[in-house]
Design an enzyme around this catalytic site. Structure first.
Site, short mmCIF file in Angstrom:
data_model
loop_
_atom_site.label_atom_id
_atom_site.label_comp_id
_atom_site.label_asym_id
_atom_site.label_seq_id
_atom_site.Cartn_x
_atom_site.Cartn_y
_atom_site.Cartn_z
N ASP A 66 0.82 -1.19 0.17
CA ASP A 66 -0.11 0.02 -0.20
C ASP A 66 0.84 1.23 -0.16
O ASP A 66 1.92 1.31 0.05
CB ASP A 66 -1.06 -0.06 1.05
N TYR A 68 2.91 4.66 0.69
CA TYR A 68 3.63 5.41 1.81
C TYR A 68 2.54 6.34 2.67
O TYR A 68 1.63 7.03 1.80
CB TYR A 68 4.72 6.32 1.41
N PHE A 79 6.89 1.74 -4.31
CA PHE A 79 8.16 2.13 -3.68
C PHE A 79 8.83 3.50 -4.12
O PHE A 79 9.72 3.85 -3.60
CB PHE A 79 9.04 1.05 -4.15
#
Length: 223
Positions: A66, A68, A79
């Protein structure tokens, strides 16, 4: 339902957008916002991965869990963080592995759009999150939607490299036709499991597969 998303993805996913669960998901997000909750990423970036990597361009998939949940971090690519935002620990470890694998020095920022524009689909399984509450939207319906996305890629394309890091991502292997596609699996790049992630060589391996299939390799360097 009229969803603002890249046109080919819109056509491929048209049936999903008309299902009851997706309408319920949209209502859930609207309710969260109406209650004053801070949701990441911003609305216009929820489908950023789809817009940056059109369906016909997908050559590889890197699956995250999920978004940040800190201020300014999430921008719809797994990422990845925008320029000017500190690289999270998992991303730092990804860049360390790239250096070990390909000799590419870690970049000064963590924006992975350069990968996305080359056909690396940076998909999170859950596309939104509440500020400072990791996995807070994990039961909202996003997983059903992104499972369908993975199935559509598996069904309509061939020779895609699916890169699955960690137990959560590796569970998605069941959605992929491994007779048509390639699956690379390893531990997650999180500091908790990075020692088992280092040495996976998924970046050079992805390029080897693409090269053998007559496709352009990914330039993994971030500029």
């Amino acid at each position: 339902m009229d969803v603002k998303i890249e046109s080919r993805w819109k056509a491929i996913l048209a049936d999903e957008f008309e299902k009851e669960y997706f309408a319920a998901l949209v209502n859930f997000i609207k309710k969260e916002k109406s209650e004053g909750k801070q949701i990441y990423p911003p609305g216009k970036l929820i489908f950023n991965a789809f817009d940056k990597t059109p369906f016909d361009s997908v050559k590889a998939v890197i699956l995250g869990q999920d978004p940040y949940h800190g201020d300014g971090q999430a921008h719809g690519l797994s990422f990845s963080v925008p320029e000017g935002i500190k690289q999270p620990p998992s991303l730092v470890n990804i860049f360390k592995e790239i250096k070990q694998d390909l000799g590419i020095e870690p970049p000064s920022h963590g924006n992975l759009e350069h990968w996305a524009k080359q056909g690396v689909f940076l998909l999170n399984a859950i596309l939104t999150v509440r500020k400072a509450e990791p996995a807070s939207h994990s039961r909202s319906g996003w997983a059903q939607f992104t499972d369908a996305v993975i199935r559509k890629i598996s069904e309509h394309k061939s020779g895609v490299v699916f890169i699955l890091w960690g137990s959560y991502a590796r569970q998605k292997k069941a959605l992929i036709d491994t007779n048509k596609h390639y699956v690379l699996e390893s531990a997650h790049p999180s500091p908790l499991s990075a020692n088992s992630f280092f040495g996976c060589k998924h970046f050079s391996e992805t390029n080897r597969i693409l090269r053998e299939n007559g496709l352009a390799e990914i330039d993994w360097k971030i500029y």
